[in-house]
Design an enzyme around this catalytic site. Structure first.
Site, PDB file in Angstrom:
ATOM      1  N   CYS A 431       0.839  -1.197   0.000  1.00 57.69           N
ATOM      2  CA  CYS A 431       0.000   0.000   0.000  1.00 57.69           C
ATOM      3  C   CYS A 431       0.876   1.251   0.000  1.00 57.69           C
ATOM      4  CB  CYS A 431      -0.973  -0.035   1.177  1.00 57.69           C
ATOM      5  SG  CYS A 431      -2.310   1.189   1.044  1.00 57.69           S
ATOM      6  N   HIS A 561      -3.425  -5.594   1.407  1.00 52.82           N
ATOM      7  CA  HIS A 561      -2.838  -5.756   2.743  1.00 52.82           C
ATOM      8  C   HIS A 561      -2.829  -7.226   3.158  1.00 52.82           C
ATOM      9  CE1 HIS A 561      -2.392  -1.528   3.969  1.00 52.82           C
ATOM     10  NE2 HIS A 561      -3.448  -1.310   3.199  1.00 52.82           N
ATOM     11  N   GLU A 563      -0.871  -8.537   5.114  1.00 49.70           N
ATOM     12  CA  GLU A 563      -0.506  -8.658   6.530  1.00 49.70           C
ATOM     13  C   GLU A 563      -1.735  -8.668   7.434  1.00 49.70           C
ATOM     14  OE1 GLU A 563      -0.905  -4.202   6.051  1.00 49.70           O
ATOM     15  OE2 GLU A 563      -0.409  -5.943   4.829  1.00 49.70           O
TER      16      GLU A 563
END
Length: 590
Positions: A431, A561, A563
């Site tokens: 991002c 994302h 993560e």
């Protein structure tokens, strides 16, 4: 997610989130609300009572227990002045809310009120309608969370409701508690696949919204009282049951009514009528299109065909140094970054040693010190990861400017070049981090270089505003070590949250990236096909590109994302959210 199903269109009954801890947890919090302005305007006592009932019922529908609920009220009324009838409205509302608290055993622990909702316009007074909104919160096990979208065809659908309602639509309190307990027993057993509690739009609205998420239909039972689907029944529940669901002994005063069966066709069928839910959905969504467009990209973009990119590398880069069991990852945190905790946790879970370093920019001296310290930590690490967020508030002139300025400091630049050129290390940017990598030139060129007019970049979404949702991506190339544990064409469901995620490149650069295998991931639809449609490609990226790499794949930038992953997340949206990017990065050094 706030909207569930494969279409991400079924509104959730409550906000459900795991506790924000530095590690893992099985505990979640839930928050819901209740309020019907028309009922409140007609009867402040009953309206406030039903606000409380609705807010607690939504918690129960989301898989939480009514006995653990706490309340907070937001009240807004006209100026009271010296008129008794005006004073009577907030008094009646507060008494109604108090009665509901006593009946349900739920206490209010906070709130805010305002008696200033009167305004002058053209010599006339405008008054807000009597308002008491109930917010309910509770804590429970994340695994018990239930969402309202229908999950599969062939499921039984029932309505569970108190037997007695008053003329003011208030349910019998004792029966309501028994209804709550029955629904809670289903969520505890895991046999309630989907639950909705009807509110303002009654049962008909609930059924439609339960259908829209996964594009499933419903065949109503022949004996269903259709009129009851258009009558307020606060504290009732519409439940999709699993095949092995058992209701057990039902308390007296609790009505369990079969409503029908879910079906594959996207229709609502009654004994003598069939409603095309696609047409109903268009009427529902199209109503706000003129003021809040969210379904269509810029004119002409959706019609553009998008190539499905497939690149199989003959030679995948292998680490040239001695094996490292626990590679060290430096995660610089710039002002505005907000993904460092999730990123560090993901790397630790994958077996790396994560080093989070907060950049201090409060003074020129602090910046100089942070620059030196970041360079030192890069030299001690095998991986540099730039996390997501909104560094510097994405100002001035767009995203990641502060990060790129920091990395262009000579000492940091040399540390990065030493990592990539001398020590065979890796870099990752997600991002905001991807925005920094591409503006530095690390993707697609593999080095920090000056920007040129022909360089690809990331710019504003075609929709002209921020996008936050889950998207589907696919693996388009196996070149990168970051994707070594993925397979070609593997689909993943990942979270996106950005206003500047549109990848742009001229035709020549795009051809080069594709030919070199540097297009790592693409946005795709449910069938795995890339598209320019906004519900597939949320930012309008050319060729539906979500992530690219350096020429040898060791530097990887992507918008999604990955993560943001873990157990009991995104339970109301189908798909695999566990993309082994971090595991692949750690395995590169093993």
């Amino acid at each position: 997610m706030p909207f569930g199903g494969k279409t991400q269109l079924t509104p959730s009954e409550a906000m459900v989130a795991k506790f924000p801890v530095d590690g893992e947890t099985t505990t979640a919090s839930a928050m819901s609300w209740g309020f019907n302005p028309f009922l409140m305007e007609a009867d402040q006592f009953a309206g406030a009572y039903l606000s409380v009932v609705e807010s607690v019922a939504k918690l129960v529908a989301a898989g939480f227990e009514h006995e653990k609920a706490y309340l907070s009220f937001q009240e807004y009324f006209e100026r009271l002045r010296t008129q008794p009838e005006r004073w009577g409205k907030p008094v009646a509302a507060v008494l109604g809310a108090l009665m509901a608290q006593i009946d349900l055993g739920a206490g209010a622990i906070g709130g805010k009120d305002s008696m200033s909702g009167s305004f002058e316009q053209d010599g006339q007074e405008l008054n807000v309608p009597p308002t008491l909104i109930s917010f309910a919160v509770a804590v429970g096990r994340a695994v018990r969370a239930v969402s309202p979208e229908f999950k599969a065809a062939g499921s039984r659908v029932v309505r569970i409701a108190p037997a007695v309602y008053g003329e003011d639509y208030r349910p019998d309190a004792a029966q309501l508690i028994d209804v709550f307990k029955l629904v809670e027993s289903l969520t505890a057993a895991g046999t309630a696949l989907a639950i909705s509690t009807p509110g303002y739009g009654c049962g008909a609205e609930s059924l439609f919204k339960m259908c829209v998420g996964n594009q499933l239909g419903l065949e109503l039972a022949d004996d269903v009282d259709v009129e009851s689907l258009f009558t307020p029944m606060y504290g009732s529940f519409i439940v999709e049951l699993s095949e092995d669901a058992e209701l057990g002994d039902v308390a007296e005063g609790v009505v369990v009514e079969p409503l029908g069966t879910t079906v594959e066709g996207y229709v609502l069928e009654t004994a003598n009528e069939q409603i095309d839910l696609a047409q109903l959905q268009e009427a529902w969504e199209g109503g706000i299109e003129s003021v809040f467009s969210y379904r269509h990209a810029a004119a002409g973009l959706e019609a553009q065909p998008v190539e499905k990119i497939d690149f199989t590398a003959k030679d995948i880069h292998v680490f040239s140094g001695a094996k490292i069991a626990r590679p060290r990852v430096i995660i610089p945190v710039f002002p505005g970054n907000n993904c460092e905790y999730d990123t560090a946790r993901a790397f630790r879970t994958a077996g790396a040693e994560a080093d989070t370093f907060v950049i201090n920019n409060l003074s020129p001296e602090a910046v100089a010190k942070s620059t030196h310290e970041l360079a030192r930590r890069i030299r001690e690490s095998q991986i540099v990861m730039i996390p997501g967020g909104f560094s510097g508030g994405d100002e001035p002139d767009g995203s990641a400017k502060f990060i790129t300025a920091f990395f262009r400091a000579p000492e940091v630049t040399e540390a990065v070049r030493d990592l990539l050129q001398a020590r065979d290390g890796l870099m990752l940017g997600i991002c905001n981090g991807f925005q920094a990598l591409i503006k530095l030139g690390l993707v697609p060129y593999g080095d920090i270089v000056d920007a040129t007019p022909d360089a690809p970049t990331l710019t504003f979404n075609t929709i002209g505003r921020h996008q936050s949702r889950l998207v589907r991506t696919r693996i388009a190339s196996n070149l990168s070590p970051w994707l070594s544990q993925c397979q070609m064409d593997d689909p993943y469901t990942v979270a996106i949250s950005h206003g500047e995620g549109r990848f742009v490149a001229n035709d020549e650069v795009l051809r080069t990236l594709v030919a070199n295998g540097q297009v790592a991931t693409q946005y795709v639809d449910e069938a795995g096909m890339p598209s320019m449609s906004l519900d597939v490609n949320p930012n309008g990226s050319v060729a539906a590109i979500e992530g690219i790499t350096s020429p040898d794949g060791r530097v990887f930038g992507k918008m999604g994302h990955v993560e943001r992953r873990g157990d009991n997340l995104y339970s109301n949206v189908p798909g695999n959210a566990w993309m082994p990017v971090f595991e692949s990065g750690v395995a590169y050094f093993a």
